[in-house]
Design a protein around this motif. Structure first.
Motif, PDB file in Angstrom:
ATOM      1  N   TRP A 183       0.754  -1.115   0.020  1.00 15.01           N
ATOM      2  CA  TRP A 183       0.179   0.028   0.048  1.00 15.01           C
ATOM      3  C   TRP A 183       0.914   1.401   0.066  1.00 15.01           C
ATOM      4  O   TRP A 183       0.407   2.294  -0.514  1.00 15.01           O
ATOM      5  N   TYR A 224       1.771   1.759  -3.228  1.00 17.26           N
ATOM      6  CA  TYR A 224       0.442   2.115  -4.160  1.00 17.26           C
ATOM      7  C   TYR A 224       0.101   3.566  -4.021  1.00 17.26           C
ATOM      8  O   TYR A 224      -0.309   4.223  -5.170  1.00 17.26           O
ATOM      9  N   SER A 284       0.978   1.103 -11.745  1.00 20.55           N
ATOM     10  CA  SER A 284      -0.473   0.748 -11.210  1.00 20.55           C
ATOM     11  C   SER A 284      -0.820  -0.995 -11.099  1.00 20.55           C
ATOM     12  O   SER A 284      -1.018  -1.537 -10.243  1.00 20.55           O
ATOM     13  N   SER A 319      -0.803  -3.476  -8.215  1.00 26.26           N
ATOM     14  CA  SER A 319      -1.778  -4.456  -8.221  1.00 26.26           C
ATOM     15  C   SER A 319      -1.539  -6.083  -8.237  1.00 26.26           C
ATOM     16  O   SER A 319      -2.094  -6.984  -7.404  1.00 26.26           O
TER      17      SER A 319
END
Length: 572
Positions: free
Chosen positions: A243, A246, A255, A259
Motif C-alpha cells: 500500500w 500504491y 499501477s 496491483s
C-alpha cells in the motif's frame, strides 16, 4: 535564475572564442566541459560539440575530448553505437602513467560495450578499470564500476561474485557519501539475495535501501519488499509495504505492477475476492513479465475456486506468455553465446598474431645477437693478433736495441772509459800504483777494442780501489743525500770501472726508467743497504722496497719480490 544566466553567458563567450580562431587553445574548453559533467552533463555535451577542427588538437587534447564526449553521452543516457571514439582515449592513456584517466577510459569503454551487448568485452574493460583504479581514491567512479560489474555478473547468473562486488560498491558509495547510489546498490544486493532465496538478508538490504533513499526512488523498493514479505509468509507487512508503493503510483504500468503484488498477497492470505479484483486489473499491463505472472496467479485462483474452465483459459494464456519469454530468453542466450564465441575467436586470432609477432621478434633478436656475437669474436681475434704483432715487434726492437748497445759498448764509449780511469787515478791516494795498473788496463783495452767486457777489467782489483775511495765512504756513511753533483761520479765508477756500462744495460731493458729508479739499481749493485739507500734518496725504507719490487717486474716482465730484484741486479 542568476546562475542560469551566468552559465548561458559563459557558454556564449566560449562559443565565440572557438568560432574566432581555429588555433585557440582548447584546453580551457575541455576543462570547462569536465567541470559541467556531473551537474550539467547536457551543457558539457553542448560545449564539446562546439569544438570543431579536431585535426588541430594535440594527441593529448584529442584523447581527452574523446573520453569526455563518451562520458557526456553516457551521463545524458544517449545509447552508444560505436567504440571508435573511446578506443582513441584508451590507446592514448594506456601509454601514459595517468592512472585516473586510464581508469576512466577503461570504465567508459566498458559502458560502450555494455550498450553494444558485448558482455565479455564489457567485463574485460570493467576489470581493467578496477585493476588500475583500485588503489585510487576515486570512490564515486569505483562505486559505479563495481555496481555495473555486479549487474553484469547477475545477468550471467553469477550471483556469488555479483554479491561480492555489489557490497564493495556499497562501501565505495558510503565513502563518496552518495546516498542515492548507495540506496540502489542495497536494492541490487537485496535482489541478488532473493535470487539466492536468502529472504531474510533480502529484507535487511531492502530496509537499508529505504533508509537512505529519496521519496521518488522508494516505489520499487516498497513493492519488491512487499513481495519478499509475501514469500516468507508475513502478509501483513507485505500488504503494508504494498500500500505504501500504491500511494506512489505515477504510471499505468506502476499501477499494474503494484496491483499484481496486492493480488498475489491477497491470494496467499485467502482473500479471493480482493485478489481477483487486483489481478483482473493487472490484465491491462503492457509488460510481458507482469502479464505472465498475472495469468499464473489468476489460474491458481480459479483452480482453488474449482472453476476449471477459467483455470484452463488463464493457464493457456500463462503458457503463451511464458513461451514468449522463454523464446526471448533463448534468443538472448544464443546471442550471448555467439558473442562469447566471436570474442573467443577474436582472442584466438589475436593470440596467433601475438605469437607470430613474438616469434619474428625472437628471430630478429637471435639474428641480431648472433651477428653481434660474431662481430665481437672477430674484433677480439683481430685485437689479439694485433697485440701479438705489436709484442713481436717490440721484442724485435728490443733485440735490435741490445745489439746496438753492444756495438756502442765496444766502440763509442771506449774513450769515455779511458778518460774516467785516468781521472780516477789522479784522485786516489794510491796514485803511483794506480797509474801502473791503468797502463796495464790501457794495453789490454787497446788489444781488445772490439770485445765486450761484461765484468770488471782483468788484472786490477777495482773493488779495493772503490772501497778505499771517498765516493764509497760518502755513499756508505758520510753523505746526507745523493745530489746531482755526486750522482755522475757514481755512474762513472759503475759504468767505466766496476761494472762495464751497467746503466746502459738497465736503460736498454727499461728505456723509460726514471732517474731515481736508476739510482736504486746502481746503489743496489754497489751493495748499499736499504736503510742507507732511503736516507740518500730522501725516501722511506718501505718506499724503496716497493720500488725494488716494481722494478723487478719492469726489467724481467715477471712478478717477484724486492729480494728477487736484488739478486737479479747483482747477477747483471
Amino acid at each position: 535564475m542568476a546562475n542560469r544566466l551566468k552559465l548561458i553567458l559563459n557558454l556564449l563567450l566560449l562559443f565565440c572564442l572557438v568560432a574566432c580562431s581555429r588555433n585557440t587553445n582548447i584546453s580551457p574548453l575541455l576543462k570547462e566541459a569536465e567541470g559541467y559533467m556531473n551537474e550539467r552533463p547536457d551543457s558539457a555535451l553542448l560545449l564539446l560539440d562546439s569544438i570543431t577542427h579536431r585535426e588541430d588538437m594535440s594527441k593529448e587534447q584529442n584523447a581527452l575530448w574523446c573520453l569526455l564526449y563518451t562520458q557526456a553521452q553516457d551521463k545524458n543516457r544517449i545509447e552508444h553505437t560505436s567504440d571508435s571514439l573511446i578506443q582513441i582515449a584508451v590507446k592514448y592513456y594506456e601509454k601514459t602513467n595517468l592512472k585516473n584517466r586510464k581508469m576512466q577510459a577503461y570504465y567508459y569503454c566498458g559502458r560502450v560495450f555494455q550498450d553494444l551487448d558485448d558482455v565479455l568485452q564489457t567485463q574485460t574493460y570493467y576489470l581493467k578499470a578496477y585493476e588500475v583504479g583500485k588503489d585510487l581514491k576515486e570512490y564515486s567512479l569505483l562505486g559505479r564500476l563495481c555496481a555495473n560489474l555486479g549487474t553484469l555478473y547477475t545477468f550471467q547468473g553469477l550471483y556469488r561474485p555479483a554479491l561480492d562486488v555489489q557490497k564493495e560498491a556499497a562501501d565505495y558509495f558510503m565513502q563518496a557519501e552518495d546516498s542515492i547510489s548507495l540506496s540502489m546498490t542495497y536494492r541490487n544486493i537485496a535482489r541478488i539475495n532473493v535470487q539466492e532465496n536468502q529472504l531474510d538478508s533480502a529484507i535487511t538490504y531492502y530496509s537499508k535501501a529505504l533508509s537512505c533513499s529519496f521519496a521518488s526512488h522508494k516505489f520499487y523498493i516498497f513493492n519488491e519488499l512487499a513481495d519478499v514479505y509475501g514469500r516468507v509468509g508475513d502478509y501483513n507487512n507485505g500488504l503494508s509495504y504494498a500500500w505504501k508503493a500504491y500511494s506512489q503510483i505515477k504510471t499505468a504500468d506502476d499501477s499494474c505492477l503494484v496491483s499484481l503484488t496486492l493480488g498475489d498477497l491477497y491470494l496467499k492470505s485467502g482473500k479471493m475476492d480482493s485478489a481477483y479484483y487486483y489481478l483482473s486489473f493487472c490484465q491491462k499491463s503492457t509488460n510481458t513479465y507482469t502479464l505472465r505472472d498475472t495469468y499464473y496467479s489468476l489460474s491458481q485462483l480459479e483452480k482453488s475456486r474449482g472453476n476449471l474452465n477459467a483455470y484452463a483459459i488463464f493457464q493457456e494464456q500463462y503458457d503463451t506468455f511464458r513461451d514468449s519469454i522463454d523464446r526471448q530468453t533463448y534468443m538472448e542466450t544464443v546471442a550471448r553465446l555467439q558473442s562469447i564465441y566471436d570474442y573467443q575467436l577474436i582472442e584466438k586470432k589475436k593470440e596467433y598474431y601475438r605469437q607470430e609477432a613474438n616469434r619474428k621478434t625472437n628471430y630478429l633478436y637471435g639474428l641480431f645477437g648472433g651477428g653481434a656475437l660474431f662481430l665481437l669474436v672477430t674484433v677480439c681475434i683481430v685485437f689479439y693478433l694485433f697485440k701479438e704483432k705489436k709484442k713481436k715487434e717490440e721484442q724485435l726492437n728490443q733485440s735490435l736495441r741490445r745489439q746496438e748497445q753492444k756495438y756502442r759498448e765496444s766502440l763509442q764509449y771506449l774513450a769515455e772509459r779511458n778518460a774516467a780511469i785516468a781521472e780516477l787515478g789522479q784522485k786516489t791516494e794510491m796514485a803511483d800504483d794506480l797509474k801502473i795498473q791503468l797502463d796495464m788496463v790501457q794495453g789490454v783495452i787497446n788489444e781488445k777494442m772490439l770485445e765486450r767486457a761484461s765484468s770488471p777489467i782483468a788484472g786490477i782489483d777495482r773493488g779495493k780501489i772503490f772501497f778505499a775511495s771517498d765516493l764509497y765512504q760518502g755513499l756508505h756513511t758520510k753523505w746526507e743525500i745523493l745530489d746531482n753533483e755526486r750522482w755522475p761520479e757514481v755512474v762513472k765508477w759503475i759504468d767505466h770501472v766496476l761494472y762495464l756500462n751497467f746503466t746502459y744495460k738497465i736503460k736498454m731493458m727499461y728505456p723509460g726508467i726514471s732517474e731515481m729508479d736508476l739510482q736504486i739499481c746502481c746503489l743496489t749493485k754497489l751493495g748499499i743497504s736499504v736503510t742507507r739507500m732511503a736516507a740518500l734518496l730522501l725516501r722511506t725504507s718501505q718506499a724503496i722496497s716497493l720500488k725494488r719490487k716494481r722494478l723487478y717486474v719492469k726489467l724481467t716482465q715477471k712478478q717477484g719480490t724486492a729480494q728477487d730484484f736484488d739478486e737479479y741486479i747483482l747477477s747483471l
